[in-house]
Design a protein around this motif. Structure first.
Motif, short mmCIF file in Angstrom:
data_model
loop_
_atom_site.label_atom_id
_atom_site.label_comp_id
_atom_site.label_asym_id
_atom_site.label_seq_id
_atom_site.Cartn_x
_atom_site.Cartn_y
_atom_site.Cartn_z
N VAL A 206 0.68 -1.31 0.17
CA VAL A 206 -0.15 0.16 -0.10
C VAL A 206 1.07 1.37 0.15
CG1 VAL A 206 -2.03 1.23 1.38
CG2 VAL A 206 -1.86 -1.25 1.28
N ALA A 207 0.62 2.14 -0.95
CA ALA A 207 1.44 3.47 -1.01
C ALA A 207 0.99 4.27 -0.15
CB ALA A 207 1.36 3.84 -2.65
N GLN A 208 2.07 4.80 0.57
CA GLN A 208 1.77 5.70 1.67
C GLN A 208 2.91 7.07 1.62
OE1 GLN A 208 2.12 5.28 5.87
NE2 GLN A 208 0.03 5.53 6.25
N PRO A 209 2.91 7.78 0.64
CA PRO A 209 3.97 8.79 0.59
C PRO A 209 3.65 9.97 1.34
CG PRO A 209 2.35 9.14 -1.12
CD PRO A 209 2.06 8.06 -0.84
N GLU A 210 4.82 10.63 2.03
CA GLU A 210 4.75 11.68 3.08
C GLU A 210 5.68 12.89 2.76
OE1 GLU A 210 6.02 9.55 6.56
OE2 GLU A 210 4.19 8.32 6.86
N ALA A 211 5.33 13.90 3.39
CA ALA A 211 5.99 15.19 3.31
C ALA A 211 5.85 15.89 4.47
CB ALA A 211 5.41 16.21 2.17
N ARG A 212 7.05 16.51 4.82
CA ARG A 212 7.38 17.12 6.25
C ARG A 212 7.87 18.68 5.92
NH1 ARG A 212 10.32 14.73 11.58
NH2 ARG A 212 8.39 13.22 11.60
N VAL A 213 7.29 19.52 6.69
CA VAL A 213 7.75 20.89 6.56
C VAL A 213 7.94 21.23 8.01
CG1 VAL A 213 7.60 23.13 5.97
CG2 VAL A 213 6.83 21.40 4.42
N GLU A 214 9.03 21.69 8.59
CA GLU A 214 9.42 22.07 9.88
C GLU A 214 9.55 23.52 10.09
OE1 GLU A 214 12.64 19.99 11.42
OE2 GLU A 214 11.77 17.89 10.98
#
Length: 338
Positions: A206-214
Motif C-alpha cells: 500500500v503506497a503511503q507517500p509523506e511530506a514534512r515541513v518544519e
C-alpha cells in the motif's frame, strides 16, 4: 575569491590583517575547546590558527628589520699614481631618469579599507534583498524539499497508477503562505522533505507517500494512504479508541475527521555517552485532519498532521485552511517509476 582579493592587498596591509584574523579566530576556537568543552578537534584547529598568526608575525618582523638596516657603503676606490697627462675622453651628457615614485602607504590602506567596505556592503545588501528576486514583500522563500532522486519507487506505486509521490506532496505543502495559515507569519520553514513510503503492516503493498515541513514553532506532515479504508470507517474505529477530541466535518466537499494522538519518541545511544537507548516514549500531542480522496468516500485519504515540541497546537480552523489551500494543488509529477 576572498583569498585572491587578500593576495592583491599590499604587504603592510595584508599581513597585519591576517595576523589579526588568525589571532581572533584562534583564541575564540581555543576558548570553545578548553572552556566550553567542545573537544580536542577545535583545540587543534585553534592552535593551527595561532601558529599561522605567529609565522606571519615573524615575517613582518624580518621585513621591518630589513627596512631599518642601512645600505652597505661603497668600497673606497684608491687613486692611481700620477702619470703622464692623458687627454680626457669625451664625456657623454648624462641622461636624467625620472625619479621612481614610492607607493603611498596611506593610499594603499585607504584602498584596502574601501575594498572590504564594498564587499561587506554587497553582502549586507544581498541579505536584505528578497530571495525570489522581486520587490520586498516581507516573505522569504521556504526551504527547498529534500528528495532522494536516486531511490526507485516501491512496487506499491507501480500497482497504483493514481498514487502521488513524496515529492508531489512536498511541492504542494511547502507553500510560502503556510506560516501565515499556521498563525506564525514571521517564521520560515527550516526543513522540508518528501519520502515514498508504504503503509505499515501491509507487506509494502500500500503506497503511503509523506511530506514534512518544519518551522521553529510547528511541524506539519502531509501523507496520502491508498487503501480501501474510508473516512466513515475510520471514524467508527476512533470510538473504540476513546478519542474524545474526534470531530466530523466536511472539507472541500469531502468527508473529513479531526483526531488527536501523541507522537512517538525514540532515543538511541550512538556511542557518544550523552544518551541511553530506551523503549518508545510518548511524544507531544498532535492534531490530525483526515480528508477523503473524493466526495463519495470510496477509500483512501489524506492525513494532515500538526504538532510542536512544546505541546502547543493551532486552532482546528488552521488545519482546515491548510487543507483547503494544499489539497487542490497536489498534482502528479513526472518521476520515473521503473
Amino acid at each position: 575569491m576572498l583569498g585572491f582579493l587578500v593576495r592583491l592587498l599590499p604587504f603592510w596591509v595584508r599581513e597585519p590583517l591576517i595576523i589579526l584574523v588568525g589571532t581572533v579566530f584562534g583564541v575564540r576556537i581555543l576558548y570553545m575547546a578548553l572552556v566550553d568543552g567542545e573537544g580536542w578537534v577545535p583545540a587543534v584547529i585553534g592552535a593551527v590558527f595561532l601558529l599561522g598568526a605567529a609565522l606571519r608575525v615573524r615575517v613582518v618582523v624580518h621585513a621591518l628589520r630589513a627596512r631599518r638596516r642601512p645600505a652597505p657603503e661603497a668600497d673606497e676606490v684608491t687613486e692611481p699614481a700620477p702619470s703622464a697627462p692623458v687627454a680626457p675622453a669625451p664625456v657623454a651628457p648624462a641622461v636624467r631618469r625620472p625619479a621612481e615614485k614610492k607607493p603611498n602607504a596611506f593610499a594603499q590602506a585607504f584602498f584596502a579599507i574601501g575594498l572590504f567596505a564594498v564587499i561587506g556592503g554587497a553582502l549586507w545588501i544581498e541579505g536584505k534583498l528578497p530571495e525570489d528576486g522581486t520587490a520586498a514583500t516581507g516573505a522569504s522563500r521556504p526551504a527547498a524539499c529534500r528528495l532522494d532522486e536516486d531511490e526507485k519507487l516501491p512496487g506499491a506505486y507501480r500497482s497504483t497508477p493514481e498514487a502521488v509521490t513524496g515529492a508531489d506532496l512536498c511541492r504542494a505543502l511547502n507553500r510560502p503562505e503556510l506560516p501565515e495559515l499556521l498563525g506564525t507569519p514571521t517564521e520560515r520553514s527550516v526543513y522540508a522533505s518528501g519520502t515514498d513510503n508504504t503503509a505499515p503492516l501491509t507487506d509494502r503493498k500500500v503506497a503511503q507517500p509523506e511530506a514534512r515541513v518544519e518551522f521553529e514553532t510547528y511541524t506539519v506532515e502531509l501523507s496520502a494512504t491508498y487503501n480501501k479504508l474510508t473516512v466513515a470507517q475510520y471514524a467508527k474505529l476512533t470510538r473504540y479508541g476513546d478519542d474524545r477530541d474526534a470531530r466530523k466535518l466536511t472539507v472541500l466537499g469531502r468527508p473529513a475527521l479531526l483526531t488527536s494522538d501523541h507522537m512517538m519518541k525514540i532515543q538511541f545511544d550512538l556511542g557518544s555517552g550523552e544518551g541511553a537507548s530506551g523503549p518508545v516514549e510518548q511524544g507531544p500531542l498532535a492534531r490530525t485532519l483526515t480528508v477523503a480522496f473524493d466526495g463519495k468516500d470510496r477509500g483512501g485519504s489524506y492525513d494532515l498532521t500538526v504538532w510542536s515540541e512544546s505541546g502547543l497546537l493551532p486552532e482546528d480552523s488552521a488545519l482546515v485552511d491548510i487543507a483547503e489551500a494544499v489539497l487542490p494543488g497536489i498534482t502528479r509529477g513526472t518521476r520515473d517509476q521503473d
